[in-house]
Design a protein around this motif. Structure first.
Motif, PDB file in Angstrom:
ATOM      1  N   ASP A 489       0.846  -1.187   0.000  1.00 36.03           N
ATOM      2  CA  ASP A 489       0.000   0.000   0.000  1.00 36.03           C
ATOM      3  C   ASP A 489       0.893   1.252   0.000  1.00 36.03           C
ATOM      4  O   ASP A 489       1.568   1.542   0.992  1.00 36.03           O
ATOM      5  CB  ASP A 489      -0.885  -0.066   1.261  1.00 36.03           C
ATOM      6  N   PRO A 490       0.925   1.996  -1.117  1.00 39.89           N
ATOM      7  CA  PRO A 490       1.820   3.155  -1.203  1.00 39.89           C
ATOM      8  C   PRO A 490       1.561   4.189  -0.099  1.00 39.89           C
ATOM      9  O   PRO A 490       2.491   4.853   0.362  1.00 39.89           O
ATOM     10  CB  PRO A 490       1.508   3.763  -2.583  1.00 39.89           C
ATOM     11  N   ALA A 491       0.293   4.276   0.353  1.00 39.10           N
ATOM     12  CA  ALA A 491      -0.029   5.255   1.400  1.00 39.10           C
ATOM     13  C   ALA A 491       0.690   4.892   2.701  1.00 39.10           C
ATOM     14  O   ALA A 491       1.177   5.758   3.427  1.00 39.10           O
ATOM     15  CB  ALA A 491      -1.536   5.298   1.616  1.00 39.10           C
ATOM     16  N   LYS A 492       0.759   3.580   2.986  1.00 39.29           N
ATOM     17  CA  LYS A 492       1.424   3.131   4.218  1.00 39.29           C
ATOM     18  C   LYS A 492       2.923   3.415   4.136  1.00 39.29           C
ATOM     19  O   LYS A 492       3.559   3.797   5.123  1.00 39.29           O
ATOM     20  CB  LYS A 492       1.180   1.640   4.434  1.00 39.29           C
ATOM     21  N   LEU A 493       3.478   3.232   2.937  1.00 39.95           N
ATOM     22  CA  LEU A 493       4.915   3.495   2.751  1.00 39.95           C
ATOM     23  C   LEU A 493       5.187   4.981   2.971  1.00 39.95           C
ATOM     24  O   LEU A 493       6.119   5.365   3.677  1.00 39.95           O
ATOM     25  CB  LEU A 493       5.350   3.062   1.348  1.00 39.95           C
ATOM     26  N   GLN A 494       4.324   5.798   2.380  1.00 42.46           N
ATOM     27  CA  GLN A 494       4.495   7.245   2.507  1.00 42.46           C
ATOM     28  C   GLN A 494       4.408   7.676   3.965  1.00 42.46           C
ATOM     29  O   GLN A 494       5.204   8.502   4.435  1.00 42.46           O
ATOM     30  CB  GLN A 494       3.417   7.971   1.668  1.00 42.46           C
ATOM     31  N   LYS A 495       3.480   7.053   4.703  1.00 38.02           N
ATOM     32  CA  LYS A 495       3.308   7.381   6.111  1.00 38.02           C
ATOM     33  C   LYS A 495       4.582   7.033   6.895  1.00 38.02           C
ATOM     34  O   LYS A 495       5.043   7.813   7.739  1.00 38.02           O
ATOM     35  CB  LYS A 495       2.112   6.585   6.660  1.00 38.02           C
ATOM     36  N   PHE A 496       5.143   5.895   6.568  1.00 39.00           N
ATOM     37  CA  PHE A 496       6.378   5.466   7.241  1.00 39.00           C
ATOM     38  C   PHE A 496       7.508   6.449   6.929  1.00 39.00           C
ATOM     39  O   PHE A 496       8.246   6.876   7.808  1.00 39.00           O
ATOM     40  CB  PHE A 496       6.756   4.045   6.791  1.00 39.00           C
ATOM     41  N   VAL A 497       7.608   6.825   5.635  1.00 40.66           N
ATOM     42  CA  VAL A 497       8.666   7.751   5.220  1.00 40.66           C
ATOM     43  C   VAL A 497       8.500   9.092   5.942  1.00 40.66           C
ATOM     44  O   VAL A 497       9.456   9.646   6.485  1.00 40.66           O
ATOM     45  CB  VAL A 497       8.665   7.937   3.684  1.00 40.66           C
ATOM     46  N   ASP A 498       7.262   9.578   5.990  1.00 39.56           N
ATOM     47  CA  ASP A 498       7.019  10.871   6.645  1.00 39.56           C
ATOM     48  C   ASP A 498       7.398  10.840   8.125  1.00 39.56           C
ATOM     49  O   ASP A 498       7.918  11.815   8.663  1.00 39.56           O
ATOM     50  CB  ASP A 498       5.543  11.274   6.493  1.00 39.56           C
ATOM     51  N   ALA A 499       7.133   9.696   8.741  1.00 42.86           N
ATOM     52  CA  ALA A 499       7.408   9.600  10.175  1.00 42.86           C
ATOM     53  C   ALA A 499       8.893   9.376  10.475  1.00 42.86           C
ATOM     54  O   ALA A 499       9.318   9.447  11.612  1.00 42.86           O
ATOM     55  CB  ALA A 499       6.577   8.470  10.771  1.00 42.86           C
ATOM     56  N   HIS A 500       9.670   9.056   9.445  1.00 39.41           N
ATOM     57  CA  HIS A 500      11.091   8.734   9.672  1.00 39.41           C
ATOM     58  C   HIS A 500      12.004   9.512   8.741  1.00 39.41           C
ATOM     59  O   HIS A 500      13.029   8.997   8.294  1.00 39.41           O
ATOM     60  CB  HIS A 500      11.341   7.223   9.443  1.00 39.41           C
ATOM     61  N   ARG A 501      11.673  10.733   8.419  1.00 34.46           N
ATOM     62  CA  ARG A 501      12.410  11.465   7.373  1.00 34.46           C
ATOM     63  C   ARG A 501      13.922  11.495   7.616  1.00 34.46           C
ATOM     64  O   ARG A 501      14.718  11.392   6.695  1.00 34.46           O
ATOM     65  CB  ARG A 501      11.878  12.905   7.231  1.00 34.46           C
ATOM     66  N   GLY A 502      14.309  11.602   8.865  1.00 33.81           N
ATOM     67  CA  GLY A 502      15.733  11.684   9.189  1.00 33.81           C
ATOM     68  C   GLY A 502      16.472  10.372   8.976  1.00 33.81           C
ATOM     69  O   GLY A 502      17.704  10.340   8.988  1.00 33.81           O
ATOM     70  N   GLU A 503      15.732   9.288   8.782  1.00 30.62           N
ATOM     71  CA  GLU A 503      16.388   7.978   8.639  1.00 30.62           C
ATOM     72  C   GLU A 503      16.196   7.380   7.244  1.00 30.62           C
ATOM     73  O   GLU A 503      16.465   6.209   7.033  1.00 30.62           O
ATOM     74  CB  GLU A 503      15.816   6.997   9.674  1.00 30.62           C
ATOM     75  N   ILE A 504      15.695   8.206   6.315  1.00 34.31           N
ATOM     76  CA  ILE A 504      15.424   7.676   4.977  1.00 34.31           C
ATOM     77  C   ILE A 504      16.377   8.317   3.965  1.00 34.31           C
ATOM     78  O   ILE A 504      16.661   9.515   4.027  1.00 34.31           O
ATOM     79  CB  ILE A 504      13.968   7.959   4.529  1.00 34.31           C
ATOM     80  N   ALA A 505      16.843   7.494   3.052  1.00 39.01           N
ATOM     81  CA  ALA A 505      17.685   8.000   1.965  1.00 39.01           C
ATOM     82  C   ALA A 505      17.208   7.371   0.667  1.00 39.01           C
ATOM     83  O   ALA A 505      16.366   6.465   0.675  1.00 39.01           O
ATOM     84  CB  ALA A 505      19.139   7.624   2.229  1.00 39.01           C
ATOM     85  N   THR A 506      17.754   7.867  -0.450  1.00 38.29           N
ATOM     86  CA  THR A 506      17.473   7.201  -1.723  1.00 38.29           C
ATOM     87  C   THR A 506      18.782   6.647  -2.262  1.00 38.29           C
ATOM     88  O   THR A 506      19.852   7.205  -2.010  1.00 38.29           O
ATOM     89  CB  THR A 506      16.887   8.177  -2.766  1.00 38.29           C
ATOM     90  N   ASP A 507      18.696   5.548  -2.990  1.00 39.55           N
ATOM     91  CA  ASP A 507      19.911   5.013  -3.611  1.00 39.55           C
ATOM     92  C   ASP A 507      20.092   5.677  -4.969  1.00 39.55           C
ATOM     93  O   ASP A 507      19.363   6.608  -5.332  1.00 39.55           O
ATOM     94  CB  ASP A 507      19.881   3.478  -3.672  1.00 39.55           C
ATOM     95  N   ARG A 508      21.056   5.208  -5.737  1.00 42.46           N
ATOM     96  CA  ARG A 508      21.403   5.831  -7.004  1.00 42.46           C
ATOM     97  C   ARG A 508      20.255   5.814  -8.001  1.00 42.46           C
ATOM     98  O   ARG A 508      20.169   6.639  -8.888  1.00 42.46           O
ATOM     99  CB  ARG A 508      22.582   5.055  -7.574  1.00 42.46           C
ATOM    100  N   ASP A 509      19.381   4.827  -7.848  1.00 41.76           N
ATOM    101  CA  ASP A 509      18.255   4.723  -8.774  1.00 41.76           C
ATOM    102  C   ASP A 509      16.992   5.364  -8.209  1.00 41.76           C
ATOM    103  O   ASP A 509      15.915   5.211  -8.773  1.00 41.76           O
ATOM    104  CB  ASP A 509      17.971   3.247  -9.084  1.00 41.76           C
ATOM    105  N   GLY A 510      17.114   6.029  -7.039  1.00 42.37           N
ATOM    106  CA  GLY A 510      15.946   6.701  -6.469  1.00 42.37           C
ATOM    107  C   GLY A 510      15.113   5.808  -5.568  1.00 42.37           C
ATOM    108  O   GLY A 510      14.070   6.244  -5.067  1.00 42.37           O
ATOM    109  N   ALA A 511      15.533   4.567  -5.349  1.00 40.03           N
ATOM    110  CA  ALA A 511      14.759   3.671  -4.476  1.00 40.03           C
ATOM    111  C   ALA A 511      14.949   4.072  -3.012  1.00 40.03           C
ATOM    112  O   ALA A 511      16.020   4.527  -2.625  1.00 40.03           O
ATOM    113  CB  ALA A 511      15.193   2.227  -4.687  1.00 40.03           C
ATOM    114  N   LEU A 512      13.875   3.898  -2.218  1.00 40.79           N
ATOM    115  CA  LEU A 512      13.903   4.331  -0.817  1.00 40.79           C
ATOM    116  C   LEU A 512      14.640   3.330   0.073  1.00 40.79           C
ATOM    117  O   LEU A 512      14.467   2.115  -0.061  1.00 40.79           O
ATOM    118  CB  LEU A 512      12.472   4.491  -0.294  1.00 40.79           C
TER     119      LEU A 512
END
Ligand code: GDP
Length: 542
Positions: A489-512
């Motif tokens: 569920d993309p909404a759940k992923l987005q919620k997780f990302v929003d809640a953990h912004r300081g711990e999220i990065a993207t790789d060279r291809d833009g993957a979370l």
């Protein structure tokens, strides 16, 4: 669809060209020191590709010190001729893909496995499954690559064969079928029974430590005890072992082998030539020819008329004076002819392939023709990247090139801020080669670099300086683990990302990617967010 599914479907579109059918493209997987180099030498020797064993790497290079390795890394080029070794024996055309170098450089090895149709797993009889064997095996399993097991060094004291088989079978959840059996091990080693051929392979007469040189046919296993030079108790133990193994283990089933569920096992000694020819014959007889390859759009069969292939490895800056690179391309279908124009799908441009390289034993030759299953080296100036697809005109994207979560994470420190641009280019190039992974925090801040082994940081540092003129150093990153994240569920992923912004990065291809400060934290988040998938592996291009 996996390769095994493709293998089952394949007959409908099977290659009929004998040139394609006789290709066997494989790799050797093992833990350092299990005997991969020795076995490679012997395979080349039996395959007639080299006259003298010892040519793969000089003895003195075997225990390279770190500084030697760095120097070699800077000189480049040394490992390339042995990245692919082609030889012919009994009408079979073998392409052996190797990834020499330090055990730290494993991403390279993993990528190589995307280009093979079978693997030989070498296990040290005294050590059983080791960490690197397990990692590489898991990659093979992921792709259902058929595996032949070679239990090496039986001339040395080792584990009891039955215990070894039991440990491997249960440790890897793999069905094993012994195709041979050692008659004694270590100081008791007398020879090997070839169970399929009903014969016993023995050392040259009178020379207990000599390579295998005598073959004695047997009508039944109990005949082993009659062979002069084999003590009664050693023969009795071997017989008992074979009987127990045959009672407890599966029988050989080609389909199960080709689907990657069952592995035939050879006991041997690469050093003393025991089991090497049987291993080659097994590859020739049982390993599949070029398998279909899965692209996003459709499955591509080796017998198709049009040429297709993908880049599984890039070696940059081979000649320090020229920014040249060699892209290693696995041909997936068709018959390639020199001078052909191929579509570089990602770029949308055609390139004329005028000087492709094929690798014979220790040498290289410009190829006039190559077939599905073959590996061509294409010199280029950086246009070809790992994961790229080449076709005659169709728009295809092959899948199956993985990235693995790095085991060490550091931040890069640049000494001269004016060189940030060069640094970015260097990191991009070296990430392409599989030397490093680059993670960019979404909340901003410096990039975090990930590697599989600590030596890679040193290689990275020296190459960035030597090849791009940028001195850098590294500092501890406040994170310990990187995991790719996804959710149905993309909404759940987005919620997780929003809640953990300081711990999220993207790789060279833009993957979370989730950057965890500890193993404990990763586990905790996994339990707290069951809808989020934390993955240690990611397919490139997906
Ligand atoms: P790699 O690190 O897996 O490439 O392993 P090598 O081929 O370099 O072998 C490691 C060491 O084991 C070397 O000293 C070899 O001579 C030795 N070795 C390899 N195969 C055998 C074998 O069948 N018997 C014995 N006794 N030693 C072996």
């Amino acid at each position: 669809m996996t390769n095994a599914d493709a293998a089952v479907i394949a007959p409908a579109a099977k290659a009929t060209d004998p040139e394609i059918l006789r290709r066997r493209t494989f790799a050797i997987i093992s833990h350092p020191d299990a005997g991969k180099t020795t076995l490679t030498e012997k395979l080349l020797l039996f395959g007639g590709a080299i006259q003298l064993a010892g040519a793969v790497k000089a003895r003195g290079e075997r225990r390279r010190t770190r500084s030697d390795w760095m120097q070699i890394e800077q000189q480049r080029g040394i490992s390339v001729t042995s990245s692919v070794m082609t030889f012919e024996r009994n009408g079979i055309y073998y392409n052996l893909l190797d990834t020499p170098g330090h055990s730290d450089f494993s991403e390279d090895t993993y990528r190589t496995l995307s280009a093979v149709d079978a693997a030989v797993m070498v296990i040290d009889a005294a050590k059983g499954i080791e960490s690197q064997t397990r990692k590489l095996f898991e990659v093979c399993r992921l792709r259902d690559i058929p595996i032949i097991t070679f239990i090496n060094k039986i001339d040395r004291p080792g584990e009891d064969p039955l215990t070894l088989l039991d440990d491997i079978a249960s440790g890897l959840a793999l069905d094993l079928v012994p195709m041979g059996w050692p008659i004694g091990m270590g100081p008791d080693f007398r020879g090997v029974v070839d169970l399929a051929g009903m014969r016993v392979l023995l050392p040259e007469e009178g020379e207990r430590n000599a390579p295998f040189g005598r073959v004695v046919p047997i009508a039944s296993l109990s005949d082993i005890a009659e062979i002069p030079g084999i003590d009664a108790d050693i023969a009795a133990r071997a017989l008992e072992g074979v009987e127990l193994a045959q009672g407890a283990l599966s029988t050989f089933d080609l389909q199960a082998f080709r689907e990657g569920h069952l592995s035939p096992v050879f006991f041997g000694s690469a050093l003393r030539n025991f089991g090497v020819e049987q291993l080659l014959d097994a590859l020739g007889n049982w390993a599949p020819g070029p398998l279909p390859r899965v692209a996003v759009q459709r499955t591509v069969y080796p017998g198709e008329d049009q040429v297709t292939g993908f880049v599984f490895k890039v070696q940059a800056n081979m000649d320090p004076n020229h920014r040249d690179r060699i892209a290693f391309v696995r041909l997936c279908s068709g018959r390639f002819k020199r001078g052909m124009k191929l579509l570089h799908v990602r770029d949308g441009k055609y390139m004329t392939v005028s000087s492709p390289t094929l690798f014979f034993g220790q040498g290289r030759e410009t190829a006039d023709e190559a077939y599905a299953g073959d590996i061509m080296g294409l010199p280029n100036h950086g246009t070809l990247r790992v994961g790229d697809t080449l076709t005659e005109k169709e728009v295809l994207k092959f899948t199956g090139i993985p990235n693995f979560a790095p085991e060490l994470l550091r931040r890069v420190i640049i000494e001269d801020a004016m060189k940030a641009k060069q640094l970015n280019r260097a990191l991009d190039d070296l990430a392409e080669e599989g030397i490093v992974q680059v993670f960019t925090p979404i909340a901003g801040g410096r990039q975090i670099l990930g590697v599989v082994g600590v030596l890679q940081f040193e290689v990275l540092q020296s190459r960035v300086k030597a090849e791009y003129g940028v001195p850098v150093s590294f500092e501890q990153a406040p994170v310990e683990l990187a995991r790719w994240i996804s959710a149905d569920d993309p909404a759940k992923l987005q919620k997780f990302v929003d809640a953990h912004r300081g711990e999220i990065a993207t790789d060279r291809d833009g993957a979370l990617v989730f950057l965890a400060e500890s193993q404990w934290m990763l586990k905790y988040k996994g339990e707290k967010f069951p809808d989020i998938k934390f993955s240690a592996l990611r397919e490139r291009g997906e």
